[in-house]
Motif scaffolding. Sequence first.
Motif, PDB file in Angstrom:
ATOM      1  N   ASP A 416       0.817  -1.220   0.000  1.00  0.00           N
ATOM      2  CA  ASP A 416       0.000   0.000   0.000  1.00  0.00           C
ATOM      3  C   ASP A 416       0.852   1.272   0.000  1.00  0.00           C
ATOM      4  O   ASP A 416       0.346   2.373   0.218  1.00  0.00           O
ATOM      5  N   HIS A 417       2.180   1.097  -0.224  1.00  0.00           N
ATOM      6  CA  HIS A 417       3.106   2.234  -0.330  1.00  0.00           C
ATOM      7  C   HIS A 417       3.066   3.124   0.913  1.00  0.00           C
ATOM      8  O   HIS A 417       3.030   4.354   0.823  1.00  0.00           O
ATOM      9  N   THR A 418       3.115   2.475   2.080  1.00  0.00           N
ATOM     10  CA  THR A 418       3.124   3.246   3.332  1.00  0.00           C
ATOM     11  C   THR A 418       4.423   3.021   4.082  1.00  0.00           C
ATOM     12  O   THR A 418       5.056   1.957   3.980  1.00  0.00           O
ATOM     13  N   ILE A 419       4.829   4.051   4.809  1.00  0.00           N
ATOM     14  CA  ILE A 419       5.972   3.951   5.706  1.00  0.00           C
ATOM     15  C   ILE A 419       5.535   4.465   7.071  1.00  0.00           C
ATOM     16  O   ILE A 419       4.882   5.515   7.178  1.00  0.00           O
ATOM     17  N   VAL A 420       5.834   3.706   8.115  1.00  0.00           N
ATOM     18  CA  VAL A 420       5.625   4.162   9.485  1.00  0.00           C
ATOM     19  C   VAL A 420       6.966   4.034  10.194  1.00  0.00           C
ATOM     20  O   VAL A 420       7.805   3.206   9.819  1.00  0.00           O
ATOM     21  N   GLY A 421       7.183   4.877  11.188  1.00  0.00           N
ATOM     22  CA  GLY A 421       8.475   4.805  11.848  1.00  0.00           C
ATOM     23  C   GLY A 421       8.553   5.653  13.086  1.00  0.00           C
ATOM     24  O   GLY A 421       7.563   6.251  13.531  1.00  0.00           O
ATOM     25  N   ASN A 422       9.753   5.659  13.650  1.00  0.00           N
ATOM     26  CA  ASN A 422      10.048   6.478  14.817  1.00  0.00           C
ATOM     27  C   ASN A 422      11.389   7.140  14.575  1.00  0.00           C
ATOM     28  O   ASN A 422      12.366   6.474  14.213  1.00  0.00           O
ATOM     29  N   GLY A 430       3.369   7.964   6.576  1.00  0.00           N
ATOM     30  CA  GLY A 430       3.175   8.655   5.310  1.00  0.00           C
ATOM     31  C   GLY A 430       3.147   7.690   4.144  1.00  0.00           C
ATOM     32  O   GLY A 430       3.345   6.484   4.298  1.00  0.00           O
ATOM     33  N   LYS A 431       2.902   8.241   2.968  1.00  0.00           N
ATOM     34  CA  LYS A 431       2.872   7.473   1.724  1.00  0.00           C
ATOM     35  C   LYS A 431       4.128   7.782   0.909  1.00  0.00           C
ATOM     36  O   LYS A 431       4.708   8.874   1.012  1.00  0.00           O
ATOM     37  N   PHE A 432       4.560   6.835   0.076  1.00  0.00           N
ATOM     38  CA  PHE A 432       5.719   7.072  -0.783  1.00  0.00           C
ATOM     39  C   PHE A 432       5.432   6.582  -2.194  1.00  0.00           C
ATOM     40  O   PHE A 432       4.517   5.782  -2.423  1.00  0.00           O
ATOM     41  N   THR A 433       6.213   7.090  -3.128  1.00  0.00           N
ATOM     42  CA  THR A 433       6.123   6.623  -4.519  1.00  0.00           C
ATOM     43  C   THR A 433       7.396   5.860  -4.845  1.00  0.00           C
ATOM     44  O   THR A 433       8.480   6.178  -4.345  1.00  0.00           O
ATOM     45  N   ILE A 434       7.292   4.853  -5.702  1.00  0.00           N
ATOM     46  CA  ILE A 434       8.451   4.018  -6.008  1.00  0.00           C
ATOM     47  C   ILE A 434       8.343   3.489  -7.427  1.00  0.00           C
ATOM     48  O   ILE A 434       7.260   3.143  -7.900  1.00  0.00           O
ATOM     49  N   LYS A 435       9.478   3.468  -8.122  1.00  0.00           N
ATOM     50  CA  LYS A 435       9.577   2.878  -9.448  1.00  0.00           C
ATOM     51  C   LYS A 435      11.005   2.382  -9.625  1.00  0.00           C
ATOM     52  O   LYS A 435      11.951   3.161  -9.534  1.00  0.00           O
ATOM     53  N   ASP A 436      11.135   1.073  -9.880  1.00  0.00           N
ATOM     54  CA  ASP A 436      12.459   0.446  -9.927  1.00  0.00           C
ATOM     55  C   ASP A 436      13.180   0.740  -8.619  1.00  0.00           C
ATOM     56  O   ASP A 436      12.699   0.377  -7.566  1.00  0.00           O
ATOM     57  N   GLN A 437      14.347   1.398  -8.668  1.00  0.00           N
ATOM     58  CA  GLN A 437      15.072   1.715  -7.438  1.00  0.00           C
ATOM     59  C   GLN A 437      14.970   3.197  -7.079  1.00  0.00           C
ATOM     60  O   GLN A 437      15.703   3.684  -6.219  1.00  0.00           O
ATOM     61  N   THR A 438      14.037   3.910  -7.724  1.00  0.00           N
ATOM     62  CA  THR A 438      13.790   5.305  -7.389  1.00  0.00           C
ATOM     63  C   THR A 438      12.626   5.372  -6.409  1.00  0.00           C
ATOM     64  O   THR A 438      11.570   4.783  -6.646  1.00  0.00           O
ATOM     65  N   ARG A 440      10.568   8.074  -3.427  1.00  0.00           N
ATOM     66  CA  ARG A 440      10.434   9.415  -2.854  1.00  0.00           C
ATOM     67  C   ARG A 440       9.432   9.380  -1.714  1.00  0.00           C
ATOM     68  O   ARG A 440       8.328   8.842  -1.848  1.00  0.00           O
ATOM     69  N   PHE A 441       9.827   9.987  -0.583  1.00  0.00           N
ATOM     70  CA  PHE A 441       8.926  10.137   0.553  1.00  0.00           C
ATOM     71  C   PHE A 441       8.313  11.531   0.539  1.00  0.00           C
ATOM     72  O   PHE A 441       8.864  12.458  -0.075  1.00  0.00           O
ATOM     73  N   PRO A 442       7.177  11.727   1.216  1.00  0.00           N
ATOM     74  CA  PRO A 442       6.496  13.033   1.168  1.00  0.00           C
ATOM     75  C   PRO A 442       7.264  14.108   1.927  1.00  0.00           C
ATOM     76  O   PRO A 442       8.106  13.819   2.784  1.00  0.00           O
ATOM     77  N   ASP A 443       6.962  15.351   1.616  1.00  0.00           N
ATOM     78  CA  ASP A 443       7.583  16.470   2.325  1.00  0.00           C
ATOM     79  C   ASP A 443       7.045  16.603   3.750  1.00  0.00           C
ATOM     80  O   ASP A 443       7.721  17.138   4.633  1.00  0.00           O
ATOM     81  N   THR A 444       5.812  16.153   3.964  1.00  0.00           N
ATOM     82  CA  THR A 444       5.213  16.210   5.300  1.00  0.00           C
ATOM     83  C   THR A 444       4.664  14.841   5.672  1.00  0.00           C
ATOM     84  O   THR A 444       4.122  14.120   4.833  1.00  0.00           O
ATOM     85  N   PHE A 445       4.811  14.474   6.938  1.00  0.00           N
ATOM     86  CA  PHE A 445       4.300  13.216   7.472  1.00  0.00           C
ATOM     87  C   PHE A 445       3.256  13.505   8.549  1.00  0.00           C
ATOM     88  O   PHE A 445       3.272  14.579   9.184  1.00  0.00           O
ATOM     89  N   VAL A 446       2.369  12.554   8.762  1.00  0.00           N
ATOM     90  CA  VAL A 446       1.521  12.576   9.962  1.00  0.00           C
ATOM     91  C   VAL A 446       2.408  12.166  11.127  1.00  0.00           C
ATOM     92  O   VAL A 446       3.037  11.098  11.089  1.00  0.00           O
ATOM     93  N   MET A 447       2.498  13.023  12.186  1.00  0.00           N
ATOM     94  CA  MET A 447       3.516  12.795  13.212  1.00  0.00           C
ATOM     95  C   MET A 447       3.022  13.199  14.586  1.00  0.00           C
ATOM     96  O   MET A 447       2.235  14.150  14.734  1.00  0.00           O
ATOM     97  N   THR A 448       3.452  12.472  15.624  1.00  0.00           N
ATOM     98  CA  THR A 448       3.197  12.885  16.999  1.00  0.00           C
ATOM     99  C   THR A 448       4.051  14.106  17.316  1.00  0.00           C
ATOM    100  O   THR A 448       5.023  14.406  16.598  1.00  0.00           O
TER     101      THR A 448
END
Length: 493
Positions: A416-422, A430-438, A440-448
């Motif tokens: 689902d092209h999602t990344i969660v982390g600490n 947040g969501k990311f886009t990916i193609k082959d080895q390229t 990109r993560f978003p400029d803004t994340f949902v964050m505590t």
Amino acid sequence: MKKEMFRAFTNSIVLIFIILTTSYAQVLKPGFDKEEYMELMKVSARFGDTTYSNAIAKPQQYDFVYRSPVIGLENRWDLWVNKQHSVGVISIRGTAASSVSWLANFYSAMVPAKGELEISAKEKFVYELASNPKAAVHVGWLVSTAFLSKDILPKIDSCYKKGIKDMLIMGHSQGGGIAYLMTAYLYSLQKNKQLPEDIRFKTYCSAGPKPGNLFFAYEYEAMTQNGWAYNVVNSADWVPEVPLSVQTIYDFNTTNLFANARGIIRKQKFFQRIALNYMYNRLSKPSLKAQKRYQNYLGKMAYKLVKKNLNGYISPEYYSSNNYVRTGSIIVLLADEEYYKVYPDSKDKVFVHHFHGPYMYLTEKLTWNHHSTATDSLSLASLNGTWELNYISGVKIAFDSLYLNQKPAITVNTNDHTIVGNNSCNSFRGKFTIKDQTIRFPDTFVMTRMFCEGGGEQVFMDALKKMNKYTISANMLTFYMNEVSIMRFTRKL
């Protein structure tokens, strides 16, 4: 029914165990791996004095385990281990600042690639680096291989008993020259069942000189082909161009144009025969004389110095050739205009292009990893899972000081092209886009929004937004900004 269900369950558990243990055992992958090579360069640089080694970042993936005594012609090697992934590194030292160490280089007559060396009054080194009787190698580095192998083999056995079956062989400069021969020797021991067949060797010869003739090169390249050995060369470095090579009419395959040249000339008419004989002698005799001179100076005369340092060593019969060739799958680090601004040519600093620094500078500029067809397609599934940060660039504060309490970690889901982390303090999503080895993560994340001391959190988030490419190797995830690595993670789940 219950027995059948229990049997099916048991079989499933066994199958899962086999899959997991098999995949765990197969850490090394074929193909040139830029990050793998860079990490090995950091390992190799530890042989330098404090000033030299401190200029190179410390290895992140491997722990130092053992350093050998000085043996042979002042040779030395280190053992490093990645315990988490059961990978060992045999790191062979290059030329040291001593006349004996340099003697190993100058003692450069050729000897057959199969035979024995009498390295002392009580010891013989039996070897087979190639089966072709025309194959020949550098005698000085063969002597070094003989002494080093006595210390290396027990350590390989010890690693194997601890479950370490993947071994990287690394050598820079003279260490690269020896690494060729060491690799061929270890393969021959496996072939003769003197080493376990399930040990996997992968070799990086860096800045390595030429180790032998064409017939040795053929067999070395055949035994390591499909991505199991590389020769990394800086195009500005002169060391890979030595030893000096002389090709004579006897350095060809048995079937060749020159094999019956005399017979063909004798069949010609008188004046043609005279002219052809003259031209043939003018072409062949100078190289034959040069080869004999090299053998006298770099074999017989050098031996007199070698035997003073190796008590009981007896010179072997030399092979009548000096046709040294560049060997292995070549990775060219092409020196460009920008490189020469940083490392200009110099008449005084003759090793300016040879040290670890310039090699690593050019490697950073490489835009690809060369994997065999078995690993060409990088599966998205390999990106899935949880990864813990172990390196981040662009900060002057030590990594452990930047993240005192908790290292940042990310969990990636390519479905689902999602990344969660600490980020060591706050959680984000947040969501990311990916193609082959390229990627990109978003400029803004949902964050505590917890308050965090220090600047580690912001450093991590800024770097995450800048990266645009990734590679995965041996359970190591690396993020890049353009072609420069800026973050590195270790797989946790």
